[in-house]
Design an enzyme around this catalytic site. Structure first.
Site, short mmCIF file in Angstrom:
data_model
loop_
_atom_site.label_atom_id
_atom_site.label_comp_id
_atom_site.label_asym_id
_atom_site.label_seq_id
_atom_site.Cartn_x
_atom_site.Cartn_y
_atom_site.Cartn_z
N GLU A 167 82.63 61.73 -96.96
CA GLU A 167 82.01 60.61 -96.25
C GLU A 167 81.44 59.54 -97.18
O GLU A 167 80.23 59.44 -97.40
CB GLU A 167 80.95 61.13 -95.27
CG GLU A 167 81.53 62.09 -94.25
CD GLU A 167 80.62 62.38 -93.07
OE1 GLU A 167 79.42 62.17 -93.18
OE2 GLU A 167 81.14 62.81 -92.02
N GLU A 351 86.17 67.07 -89.76
CA GLU A 351 84.94 67.41 -89.02
C GLU A 351 85.02 66.80 -87.63
O GLU A 351 85.47 65.65 -87.48
CB GLU A 351 83.67 66.82 -89.68
CG GLU A 351 83.19 67.56 -90.89
CD GLU A 351 81.95 66.94 -91.50
OE1 GLU A 351 81.13 66.33 -90.77
OE2 GLU A 351 81.79 67.06 -92.73
#
Ligand code: FCB
Length: 440
Positions: A167, A351
């Site tokens: 991320e 995710e």
């Protein structure tokens, strides 16, 4: 119950669950060094109840039982991460105990037939490196390269896949512009530098792993669908800008070696000098791309300085985080990523999941809302595959309830309930639903 069957997905499609080091391991064990999250949590007002990852789920000692939970549910893969501060407590010197832990964990996966999917960095920057400017300091690319080599010299030949960074937007924008995550800065210049350096560190890490012969390399990008809050041209522009910052900047750097024009215009003076010369390293070819997806945002403008953005509360059903449930965004991102950036490369959903106000009743947890969330998002994945997008796997976030960063232990994302007093694990209905689906 999950409405999907394994056979609804292509042969070889991987189902897995994801976690990260600081969120589950217990950072007080095994000689781990201080991480910037320890400092952030120790500063009043940053984290709910000032909680930190010192104990977390004590996965450091209970990893065997946790790997059993993955195997018993029938998952194919485990996405885990390696803490930089555990492996190198001062950021530079190897702690053999740290590497030994990941060695045991890897063997534990292989013994159970689980594919190890490593993520090198899921936010445990050693405090000693934060002292030197952390992601603001260009030297972090080399430091991260050295960390990469220390880990992969030991584990590299046993990994199914390796991601460099988890991320990029969170590492840079969320942590240096919004100040919601460690190191908690709110500084546009620090942000621009972190945005560029996190990509440079990624590219450097890929180079080092290619040098070591490590296979199947990628990176994990989080994406949040950006929609205008109303029909005005201003809202459309706000959504497009948000989309560039959040969803285009990092994949554009990594896959095309360019940054979106409007961000070069707005932030260019803050990028480190000569940044253009780094774009070849940053766009080193990858073998796969990972997308983390949870929600969408509605955007309008405000009167403040650039980027003049204001998020507006949306009308859709929300999770315990207050995040709107919008599965179409996952479908649209998968289609768009393949079309605009990744082409034929495998894409993994690395995710996806929701936090829910779960309660234990009679030794069981009925998280029907989470099962519904998984159902709708797995449908989105199947729709994208139906359009020819090469999605090769889906990792649910998360195996365990864990340390949800600034929200402490309050928000539960796990398919397995964790009692943070006793550390007892109770598989929830969603875990049982996966078990049933994966067996069939
Ligand atoms: C992602 C993070 C992960 C977890 C989930 C809910 O942004 O990668 O660690 O916090 O959100």
């Amino acid at each position: 119950m999950l409405i999907h069957k394994r056979s609804d997905f292509p042969d070889g499609f991987l189902f897995g669950a994801a976690t990260s080091a600081y969120q589950i391991e217990g950072h007080k064990f095994g000689g781990a060094g201080r991480a910037m999250w320890d400092d952030f949590a120790a500063t009043p007002g940053n984290v709910v109840r000032a909680e930190d990852g010192a104990l977390a789920c004590d996965h450091y000692h209970r990893y065997g039982a946790d790997l059993d939970l993955l195997k018993d549910a029938g998952f194919d893969a485990y996405r885990f991460s390696t803490s930089w501060a555990r492996v190198m407590p001062d950021g530079r010197t190897v702690n053999p105990e740290g590497l030994d832990f990941y060695d045991r964990l890897t063997d534990g996966m292989l013994e159970r037939g689980l594919k190890p999917c490593a993520t090198l960095y899921h936010w445990e920057l050693p405090s000693a490196l934060a002292d030197q400017g952390g992601w603001r300091n260009r030297d972090i690319a080399g430091w991260f390269g050295d960390f990469t080599e220390a880990v992969m010299e030991r584990l590299g030949d046993r990994m199914y896949s390796v991601a460099t960074i988890n991320e990029f937007w969170c590492v840079s924008w969320l942590s240096h512009f919004l100040g919601h995550h460690a190191p908690g800065l709110r500084d546009i210049r620090a942000t621009a530098r972190a945005m560029h350096h996190v990509l440079l560190a990624h590219g450097t890490s890929i180079e080092r792993m290619r040098g070591l012969g490590v296979q199947n390399l990628g990176a994990v990008f989080n994406m949040e669908w950006a929609a205008p809050a109303d029909d005005s041209p201003e809202a459309a522009e706000a959504a497009a800008l948000y989309d560039d910052i959040y969803n285009h900047f990092f994949v554009s750097g990594a896959f095309k070696g360019t940054y979106p024009d409007r961000l070069v215009t707005a932030l260019g003076d803050h990028f480190p000098e000569g940044w253009q010369d780094d774009m070849a390293t940053i766009s080193a070819p990858l073998d796969w791309a990972g997308i983390n997806y949870y929600t969408r945002s509605l955007l309008a403008t405000d009167d403040g300085p650039w980027p003049h953005l204001r998020a507006v509360e949306g009308p859709l059903e929300k999770t315990q985080m207050g995040w709107e449930i919008y599965p179409k965004g996952l479908h649209d991102f998968l289609v768009r990523a393949a079309r605009e950036y990744t082409g034929d490369l495998p894409i993994y959903v690395t995710e996806n999941g929701m936090s829910n106000a779960d309660t234990v009743a009679d030794g069981a947890v009925d998280d029907a809302a989470r099962i519904a969330y998984f159902n709708s998002h797995l449908s989105a994945v199947r729709n994208a595959i139906g359009k020819g997008v090469p999605v090769k796997g889906y990792m649910a976030w998360s195996l365990l309830d864990n340390y949800e960063w600034a929200l402490g232990y309050e928000k539960r994302f796990g398919m397995v309930h964790v009692d943070f007093e006793t550390l007892e694990r109770i598989p929830k209905a969603s875990w049982h639903a996966f078990k049933q689906m994966l067996a069939g």
